[in-house]
Design a protein around this motif. Sequence first.
Motif, PDB file in Angstrom:
ATOM      1  N   ARG A  11       0.832  -1.211   0.000  1.00 21.99           N
ATOM      2  CA  ARG A  11       0.000   0.000   0.000  1.00 21.99           C
ATOM      3  C   ARG A  11       0.860   1.252   0.000  1.00 21.99           C
ATOM      4  O   ARG A  11       0.529   2.240  -0.663  1.00 21.99           O
ATOM      5  CB  ARG A  11      -0.915  -0.012   1.215  1.00 21.99           C
ATOM      6  N   ALA A  12       1.968   1.208   0.726  1.00 26.82           N
ATOM      7  CA  ALA A  12       2.874   2.360   0.740  1.00 26.82           C
ATOM      8  C   ALA A  12       3.483   2.570  -0.633  1.00 26.82           C
ATOM      9  O   ALA A  12       3.609   3.714  -1.103  1.00 26.82           O
ATOM     10  CB  ALA A  12       3.958   2.154   1.791  1.00 26.82           C
ATOM     11  N   ARG A  62       2.164   1.654  -3.489  1.00 29.20           N
ATOM     12  CA  ARG A  62       1.122   2.155  -4.383  1.00 29.20           C
ATOM     13  C   ARG A  62       0.816   3.624  -4.110  1.00 29.20           C
ATOM     14  O   ARG A  62       0.609   4.406  -5.054  1.00 29.20           O
ATOM     15  CB  ARG A  62      -0.148   1.325  -4.209  1.00 29.20           C
ATOM     16  N   ALA A  63       0.781   3.971  -2.823  1.00 26.95           N
ATOM     17  CA  ALA A  63       0.521   5.373  -2.484  1.00 26.95           C
ATOM     18  C   ALA A  63       1.633   6.275  -3.011  1.00 26.95           C
ATOM     19  O   ALA A  63       1.373   7.375  -3.529  1.00 26.95           O
ATOM     20  CB  ALA A  63       0.393   5.529  -0.974  1.00 26.95           C
ATOM     21  N   GLU A  64       2.879   5.794  -2.901  1.00 21.46           N
ATOM     22  CA  GLU A  64       4.007   6.588  -3.406  1.00 21.46           C
ATOM     23  C   GLU A  64       3.940   6.725  -4.916  1.00 21.46           C
ATOM     24  O   GLU A  64       4.183   7.804  -5.469  1.00 21.46           O
ATOM     25  CB  GLU A  64       5.317   5.920  -2.985  1.00 21.46           C
ATOM     26  N   GLU A  95       1.198   6.498  -6.726  1.00 23.04           N
ATOM     27  CA  GLU A  95       0.056   7.360  -7.036  1.00 23.04           C
ATOM     28  C   GLU A  95       0.408   8.828  -6.813  1.00 23.04           C
ATOM     29  O   GLU A  95       0.032   9.690  -7.605  1.00 23.04           O
ATOM     30  CB  GLU A  95      -1.130   6.963  -6.154  1.00 23.04           C
ATOM     31  N   GLN A  96       1.138   9.083  -5.730  1.00 22.70           N
ATOM     32  CA  GLN A  96       1.548  10.460  -5.469  1.00 22.70           C
ATOM     33  C   GLN A  96       2.474  10.964  -6.572  1.00 22.70           C
ATOM     34  O   GLN A  96       2.352  12.099  -7.034  1.00 22.70           O
ATOM     35  CB  GLN A  96       2.242  10.552  -4.118  1.00 22.70           C
ATOM     36  N   ARG A 109       0.365  11.736  -9.564  1.00 21.57           N
ATOM     37  CA  ARG A 109      -0.376  12.989  -9.416  1.00 21.57           C
ATOM     38  C   ARG A 109       0.540  14.198  -9.556  1.00 21.57           C
ATOM     39  O   ARG A 109       0.156  15.210 -10.149  1.00 21.57           O
ATOM     40  CB  ARG A 109      -1.067  13.009  -8.060  1.00 21.57           C
TER      41      ARG A 109
END
Length: 379
Positions: free
Chosen positions: A159-160, A162-164, A166-167, A170
């Motif tokens: 999840r980390a 993927r979040a990184e 995704e960030q 963006r």
Amino acid sequence: MEECVPPKPSKQAELVATGAMGVLVALTIVGRLPDPEHDKFLFLDIAVGVAAVALIPVALRRPVPGAIALAVLAALSPAATPPSTLGTLNVAMRRPWRPAILVAVIGTVAHLIQGLWQPIHGLPFLWFAVLDVAVHAALLGWGQGTQARRQLLESLRERARRAEAEQGRRIAEARSLERTKMAREMHDVLAHRLSLLATYAGALEYRPDSSPEKLAKAAGVIRTGVHQALDELREVINVLRDEDVHEGRPQPTFGDLRALVDESRDAGTTIAYEDQVADPASLPLATGRTAYRVVQEGLTNARKHAAGHPVTVLVSGEPGDRLRIELTNPASNGTPLAPGSGTGLVGLTERVQLAGGTLDHGQVPGGGFRLEASLPWPS
């Protein structure tokens, strides 16, 4: 619980585990020597112990079959108890709960069989059975708990990641949008500049009989305009190339409208400019910038398509109402003074809509062209 198979142990880990089990098996055999009742099982203990130690690498690579084989050996001799315990724990840590429970039950039954025909001196079979069940239940719980924790940590890491990612995506999109916005701004400025140059060049072409002073002045204006256009074009390219978006030149505001009109007048365009804006200082910067671009695009199109004809610019509005901009000019001359991409009004419409306003343009009765914009002006 879903199956979670960690990477297979390395050769070094297999050697360490095999060596440790060999030591424990040897201590188990030596510990049984003082009991005379176990002398007759010595050779069996040694054979089973050697076989159990040899199966350790197999149990680490193929947990379930290896653990079952070690459990069968544990039913024959206590010498296989340490390797069998390791096999049960390994399955509980690396396999789902169903095969883990199956292996734990097989290990429990195997040790019960061992306790029946090779009982421990001074320990009743009932207590041996209780300890057997408790130990295998503890091994099962420990292994499954460790596996669940490993899965949780891996899920959090994923999840980390993927979040990184995704960030990062963006941020890249924001940079791309910002570069597009800045490039559009510079496109408007560049189109305005080139239309002015075309106007001056057209004057030189159609008035070759002008005085040397006027010709020299016009040539100087063209030279200066070319340098400015090149600088602005270079800035557009830098904005599109640069990954790290940074602010370029200061953006125009509503207060720069007068200078924009004067610049077009200097180029020879007759402009009737009327400002009926109440309290322009309270106009939001973004709204003022959009109004500037509307007037700039209207004057650029007028020079391209109706060169030499007068242009009327009317700006009106007040806080709590709307800011209205209207540009009108006579019909087109037929041949544009400078070629255009045809996307100026499309981009301007998008800009006005993003600002919450409306844009209308087209032919007017009796000939001519009108560009009208309405922008919100909160009180």
